[in-house]
Scaffold this active site. Sequence first.
Site, mmCIF file in Angstrom:
data_model
loop_
_atom_site.group_PDB
_atom_site.id
_atom_site.type_symbol
_atom_site.label_atom_id
_atom_site.label_comp_id
_atom_site.label_asym_id
_atom_site.label_seq_id
_atom_site.Cartn_x
_atom_site.Cartn_y
_atom_site.Cartn_z
ATOM 1 N N GLY A 1 30.646 13.063 -4.512
ATOM 2 C CA GLY A 1 29.890 12.597 -5.671
ATOM 3 C C GLY A 1 30.630 12.914 -6.962
ATOM 4 N N LEU A 2 29.901 12.831 -8.073
ATOM 5 C CA LEU A 2 30.525 13.074 -9.368
ATOM 6 C C LEU A 2 31.132 14.473 -9.442
ATOM 7 C CD1 LEU A 2 31.186 12.382 -12.287
ATOM 8 C CD2 LEU A 2 28.827 12.976 -12.910
ATOM 9 N N ALA A 3 30.452 15.473 -8.899
ATOM 10 C CA ALA A 3 30.970 16.843 -8.941
ATOM 11 C C ALA A 3 32.300 16.937 -8.210
ATOM 12 C CB ALA A 3 29.951 17.802 -8.327
ATOM 13 N N ALA B 1 24.718 10.693 -3.878
ATOM 14 C CA ALA B 1 23.524 10.616 -4.721
ATOM 15 C C ALA B 1 23.899 10.283 -6.163
ATOM 16 C CB ALA B 1 22.756 11.944 -4.661
ATOM 17 N N TRP C 1 23.617 6.761 -7.122
ATOM 18 C CA TRP C 1 22.253 6.227 -7.212
ATOM 19 C C TRP C 1 21.588 6.556 -8.536
ATOM 20 C CZ3 TRP C 1 18.979 6.012 -2.170
ATOM 21 C CH2 TRP C 1 19.758 5.507 -1.126
ATOM 22 N N GLN D 1 20.289 6.457 -12.093
ATOM 23 C CA GLN D 1 20.069 5.310 -12.962
ATOM 24 C C GLN D 1 20.110 5.683 -14.440
ATOM 25 O OE1 GLN D 1 16.341 3.558 -11.794
ATOM 26 N NE2 GLN D 1 17.119 2.797 -9.857
ATOM 27 N N GLY E 1 21.044 8.229 -16.800
ATOM 28 C CA GLY E 1 22.197 8.517 -17.627
ATOM 29 C C GLY E 1 22.544 9.984 -17.637
ATOM 30 N N GLU F 1 14.280 10.243 -22.470
ATOM 31 C CA GLU F 1 13.565 10.403 -21.214
ATOM 32 C C GLU F 1 12.561 11.541 -21.326
ATOM 33 O OE1 GLU F 1 16.982 8.700 -18.170
ATOM 34 O OE2 GLU F 1 16.700 10.869 -18.302
ATOM 35 N N HIS G 1 10.380 13.122 -7.978
ATOM 36 C CA HIS G 1 10.429 12.147 -9.063
ATOM 37 C C HIS G 1 9.102 11.395 -9.086
ATOM 38 C CE1 HIS G 1 11.677 8.944 -11.722
ATOM 39 N NE2 HIS G 1 12.794 9.598 -11.962
ATOM 40 N N ARG H 1 8.943 15.926 -15.574
ATOM 41 C CA ARG H 1 8.698 15.305 -14.275
ATOM 42 C C ARG H 1 7.669 16.034 -13.425
ATOM 43 N NH1 ARG H 1 14.932 13.807 -12.554
ATOM 44 N NH2 ARG H 1 15.151 12.029 -13.963
ATOM 45 N N HIS I 1 13.183 14.299 -4.933
ATOM 46 C CA HIS I 1 14.265 13.728 -5.731
ATOM 47 C C HIS I 1 15.439 14.673 -5.948
ATOM 48 C CE1 HIS I 1 16.187 11.200 -8.688
ATOM 49 N NE2 HIS I 1 16.068 12.112 -9.642
ATOM 50 N N ARG J 1 14.170 20.670 -13.237
ATOM 51 C CA ARG J 1 15.308 20.081 -13.946
ATOM 52 C C ARG J 1 14.851 19.108 -15.022
ATOM 53 N NH1 ARG J 1 18.162 15.344 -13.508
ATOM 54 N NH2 ARG J 1 17.198 14.732 -11.543
#
Length: 531
Positions: free
Chosen positions: A14-16, A42, A45, A47, A49, A116, A238, A284, A345, A380
């Site tokens: 993933g990004l990490a 993940a 996926w 959305q 930002g 958000e 989520h 959340r 989530h 989070r």
Amino acid sequence: MSVETFDVAIIGSGLAGQSLALRLAEHRRVVIVTKRTLSDSASAWAQGGIAAVLDPADSVESHVSDTFDAGAGLNSRAATQHVVENSRRAIEWLIDRGVPFTRDEDTPTGYHLTREGGHSHRRIIHAADATGAAVQATLSHQVAAHPNITVLERHIAIDLIPGSKLGQTDRGCLGAYVLDIDNEHVKTLRASATVLATGGAGKVYVYTTNPDTATGDGIAMAWRAGCRVANMEFIQFHPTCLYHPQAKSFLVSEAVRGEGGLLRLPSGERFMPEHDPRAELAPRDIVARAIDFEMKKRGLDCVFLDISHKPAEFLKSHFPTILARCQELGIDITRQPIPVVPAAHYTCGGIVTDLQGRTDLPGLYAVGEATCTGLHGANRLASNSLLECVVFSEGIADAILAQPVLPPLPLPPWDESRVTDADEEIVISHNWEELRRFMWDYVGIVRTNKRLLRAQHRIRLLTREIDEFYANFRVTNDLIELRNLVTTADLIVRSALRRKESRGLHFSRDYPGTQSRPRDTVLRPRKTSAK
């Protein structure tokens, strides 16, 4: 049995994992191990930002305050300050890499920033409503082209190799055993530094926004290797997962509420103002509990998220992915509300690390959702997750590059001399379904001690079955994931039973109050148990 040697082994793509690999690759030989393809994670996926202090009207103090508010005060001051102070630097690194964030020349930053739930400012930089996909695609192309990065697709890590297992008490993690899924062949990866970037554990629940790869692998492997884990009771649900029989795990972004989306009952009546003065823009955990409450109170299958009052062109430009997916299912979000339900989530707890990703095992690092850095606390804040990946990847890269590459040691091959092929694979699928169902029923959004103890009893029975299966049969992808899921489920339940209060994502009917002093739930393994 093959042995392959690298300077750094990164488990997860993933990004990490990818951002870390790119930071290291100019100076180290890196291997990335990924269960599917390089672009499957993940992160892809995501959305909404990435949260960052970019607008001159915003401030580090405000972002830190919002993070603490969402995290119910359990956040680490040092970790939160570290991540937020480096947020601009992280975004600039991604922009330099070519990530196509949505532009807006009428703003001071030149980019469109959305808002958000839980944020007091517009600070979410994004690429329309598919930020994770845009970031992942950009980095994946660069990772695949780099001569110093090897990518092992369709490989799954089985376990870490601690030096203590070989009598090397002065050496920490020496690498990992990984299974080539297609060839059913176990490889030994030898590395001077090993990094767990495996993501979370959403698949421990029946309903989740996570991909099928989110099976808690890194958390379970680190625990078996003797590392502490913390705050595993805080599983973020989520609030708005698309409710439709053909819409598996499709998330409806937090940004829909940030841009004016309203939550309604089937009658059209709003309900969030009765639960929190921030209404749809509450964090959340509050929104998810409110939806859960209304559904149970009224016997509903779902509630509805309505953004149809916004102009159609606005929705097409800001939420093209969500609009297109809903249209495929016969839902026109420009005219109709979206049916939604909460779903598992994000795993807010995980492997305990310091600010440079170091774990309790020397030579082993962890980054991203698999960790507990102290940033997220008890819940989070939206869009802090991708930010954490990029900021911590820089710190881990600095820590690894500051250490010399250690000389490789001879490692034992994976021992299959006493196992056979499984004769009843159906046992795995049945255990998988049983685990995910009782975790949803007993360890969900609202908990009680009675439910948690029921779950713990079933986990112990499943653990014995799975351990016996693991000891007698050759490993497969499904068996490895199931073994990791049941370990992760056990950590979640044990953590939940220890918390005698309701805080953030952990809401207990037995302990509805919140204690005055926030404390982390830290679990310590009794002994090293990695094979």
